[in-house]
Design an enzyme around this catalytic site. Structure first.
Site, PDB file in Angstrom:
ATOM      1  N   HIS A  64       0.846  -1.207   0.000  1.00  0.00           N
ATOM      2  CA  HIS A  64       0.000   0.000   0.000  1.00  0.00           C
ATOM      3  C   HIS A  64       0.873   1.247   0.000  1.00  0.00           C
ATOM      4  O   HIS A  64       0.672   2.179   0.770  1.00  0.00           O
ATOM      5  CB  HIS A  64      -0.957  -0.001   1.198  1.00  0.00           C
ATOM      6  CG  HIS A  64      -1.868  -1.201   1.209  1.00  0.00           C
ATOM      7  ND1 HIS A  64      -1.783  -2.191   2.155  1.00  0.00           N
ATOM      8  CD2 HIS A  64      -2.856  -1.565   0.379  1.00  0.00           C
ATOM      9  CE1 HIS A  64      -2.682  -3.132   1.900  1.00  0.00           C
ATOM     10  NE2 HIS A  64      -3.355  -2.770   0.823  1.00  0.00           N
ATOM     11  N   TYR A 330       3.753  -5.722   9.328  1.00  0.00           N
ATOM     12  CA  TYR A 330       3.617  -4.254   9.330  1.00  0.00           C
ATOM     13  C   TYR A 330       4.707  -3.632  10.203  1.00  0.00           C
ATOM     14  O   TYR A 330       5.245  -2.569   9.886  1.00  0.00           O
ATOM     15  CB  TYR A 330       2.257  -3.815   9.884  1.00  0.00           C
ATOM     16  CG  TYR A 330       1.043  -4.032   8.997  1.00  0.00           C
ATOM     17  CD1 TYR A 330       1.023  -5.007   8.005  1.00  0.00           C
ATOM     18  CD2 TYR A 330      -0.106  -3.271   9.174  1.00  0.00           C
ATOM     19  CE1 TYR A 330      -0.103  -5.211   7.226  1.00  0.00           C
ATOM     20  CE2 TYR A 330      -1.242  -3.459   8.390  1.00  0.00           C
ATOM     21  CZ  TYR A 330      -1.235  -4.435   7.417  1.00  0.00           C
ATOM     22  OH  TYR A 330      -2.353  -4.628   6.657  1.00  0.00           O
TER      23      TYR A 330
END
Lengths: 358, 202
Positions: A64, A330
């Site tokens: 992303h 993440y």
């Protein structure tokens, strides 16, 4: 009884025992850290695979990567309070910092290259707790486990000759993963939309709401837009999403409704490839209002890790194995890009703002 | 000199409790950053309250250390060895305080809520700043390695006292009843084994 001797016997073996104790403890530490099992799936290997597909873009997210910061608030309406004690669901305003983005590791990807958009939110609750969620504009996730996700990344790695994934490898991967069927059926008809504002975004993974009595309720949530003028993206423009968002926000705030679906007994909570049946109870828990946007290079979302396991009291992770893997990966991606911003030796260097605008 | 012959019982209790907690903490830490399994979540949930507990116990422990005089090191230990022994102890105390503080500041700089349980959280002690997070995160990693190496050295030294020197140092932290009737200087030409009946050679 003889006075104990200070000069020990078997000196060699005594030294061996000391050495063995030290070495064994060090080896145990290394074993837990995976140094003895280099093929174990780690967060680092997942992020390496994302980098292999999207390239290394210092300072950017490893997935992303292309996105824009937004800010606003969430206003609960109390409808979810019987299921969760999280204060965010009461009729109060909770400030939100969010981020719209495209999937993939390339921060310069054309907006029309994928039909998926993503929306991440961080709710900062008045009690100091936080709720972070990363959602996507698709109904289900392609695979159910971190291992399968890793294999999918490997199968979609661009061929150096063509710059595109090898269709045979992808076909073989999906042939071996029938659980991806619902996702493949959806993506066949999905079109890249012209706006972030007209999409619904789903958390995909299941969670638990915990009520005031401590009872757990399996849930999934999505945000559903009030803006309905959905259209396919304009041809020939690669960067229309950010400008569309700017134009819309200049005219007024954008609203979504936070829709929470309650599982029926037996609905899977550990499989993001399976949608729950349509007839499940869904409650409108409140309104998300987005008022402003900022570029991601300098906006408040830049240094936020939208780890979906950062949850307030009243929401808990389910047994969905993707959640832990997302949290771990993440964190690794966040460390890489902040290290690049911080110019830590050994990290790739993110270009400074002056360098970028040069 | 009327130094005690063993550590205060409270100091011994704290030592062995914290030895377990700190080793567990280092293993939890290295495990949680290298796994994508569901263990990641509970290791993370364990890591923060455990770190806070170690910080509080370290403060108590330093208080106990300053209040109750520790036993003196054996007089026949070389000066350099004595210095290393004392210095490594203060390094260990420093690390016990530094690691939780770096972790706490690191989470603060990352903008994370520092949750110790479902509802319990600590206030931030550093400004939210991604670059500061990165420096603190790397410090947390490398100071953890230093901590682990210092513990390995500490353990090796304790075993050296117990197995090679066989002096009062190891019992002073365990049973607390060092064999203080042992002579300070080893008698010359003693038998090599306690049960050995052979007379000393001339």
């Amino acid at each position: 009884m003889p006075t104990p001797s200070r000069k020990p016997s078997h000196l060699f073996w005594r030294w061996c025992a000391i050495g063995a104790a030290v070495v064994l403890l060090a080896l145990a530490f290394g074993a837990v850290g995976g140094w003895l099992t280099p093929h174990r799936l780690t967060p680092q290997r997942i992020v390496d695979a994302l980098q292999a597909n999207g390239g290394v873009h210092p300072g950017f997210r490893r997935n992303h990567a292309k996105g824009v910061c937004v800010a606003g608030y969430f206003e609960g309406n109390g409808a979810a309070t019987p299921y969760s004690k999280a204060s965010v669901f009461t009729a109060e305003r909770t400030p939100v910092v969010g981020r719209f983005a495209l999937p993939g590791g390339n921060p310069y990807a054309p907006d029309g290259s994928v039909p998926i958009r993503s929306f991440a939110l961080r709710f900062a609750l008045a009690n100091g707790q936080q709720w972070r969620t990363g959602m996507n504009s698709m109904p289900v996730f392609p695979v159910a486990t971190p291992q399968a996700f890793y294999e999918q990344l490997q199968a979609s790695q661009p061929d150096p000759a063509t710059g595109k994934p090898d269709p045979a490898r992808l076909k073989a991967f999906f042939g071996a993963h029938p659980e991806a069927g619902p996702f493949l059926a959806w993506i066949k008809t999905a079109k890249p939309s012209a706006s972030y504002a007209t999409e619904s975004y789903s958390a995909l993974d299941a969670f638990y709401f915990v009520d005031a009595k401590g009872e757990r309720h399996a849930v999934r949530w999505q945000v559903v837009p009030e803006t309905k003028d959905a259209a396919p993206g304009p041809a020939g423009d690669t960067d229309y999403l950010a400008s569309d968002l700017r134009t819309r926000l200049a005219a007024g705030p954008l609203r979504w409704h936070l829709m929470v679906t309650l599982a029926a007994p037996g609905d899977p909570t550990n499989d993001a490839t399976k949608a729950w049946p349509d007839d499940r109870t869904t409650i409108d828990a409140g309104t998300l209002v987005i008022q402003s946007e900022q570029p991601q290079e300098s906006g408040p979302c830049r240094d936020i890790n939208y780890d979906p396991t950062v949850l307030p009291d009243g929401i808990e992770v389910s047994d969905d194995p993707l959640l832990a893997a997302r949290s771990a990966a993440y964190a690794d991606s966040y460390l890489r890009r902040t290290s690049e911003e911080a110019h830590i030796p050994g990290a790739a260097h993110a270009a400074s703002k002056q360098e970028q605008t040069r | 000199m009327n130094a005690p012959q063993a550590f205060h019982p409270l100091a011994r209790l704290l030592h062995w409790t914290m030895a377990l907690l700190i080793l567990a903490m280092l293993f939890v830490g290295v495990g949680m950053v290298t796994t994508v399994s569901e263990k990641h979540q509970w290791l993370l949930a364990l890591h923060r309250p455990l770190g806070a507990a170690i910080f509080v116990l370290a403060l108590i422990r330093i208080g106990v250390r300053l209040r109750f005089r520790p036993p003196a090191l054996p007089a026949d230990m070389p000066a350099l060895m004595q210095f290393v022994a004392h210095a490594s102890h203060w390094v260990l105390y420093g690390l016990m305080l530094a690691m939780p503080l770096i972790g706490w500041a690191m989470l603060s700089a990352g903008g994370y809520p520092v949750m110790l349980g479902h509802a319990w959280h600590l206030p931030p002690i550093a400004p939210a700043n991604g670059a500061l997070f990165a420096w603190l995160r790397e410090a947390h990693r490398y100071v953890a390695y230093l901590f682990f190496l210092t513990i390995l050295g500490h353990m090796g030294a304790a075993l050296y006292h117990a197995l090679i020197r066989r002096d009062d140092v190891f019992p002073s932290m365990t049973v607390g009843f060092p064999h203080h009737d042992a002579p300070l200087e080893p008698p010359r030409n003693v038998a090599t084994d306690e049960g050995d009946a052979t007379p000393p050679s001339p």
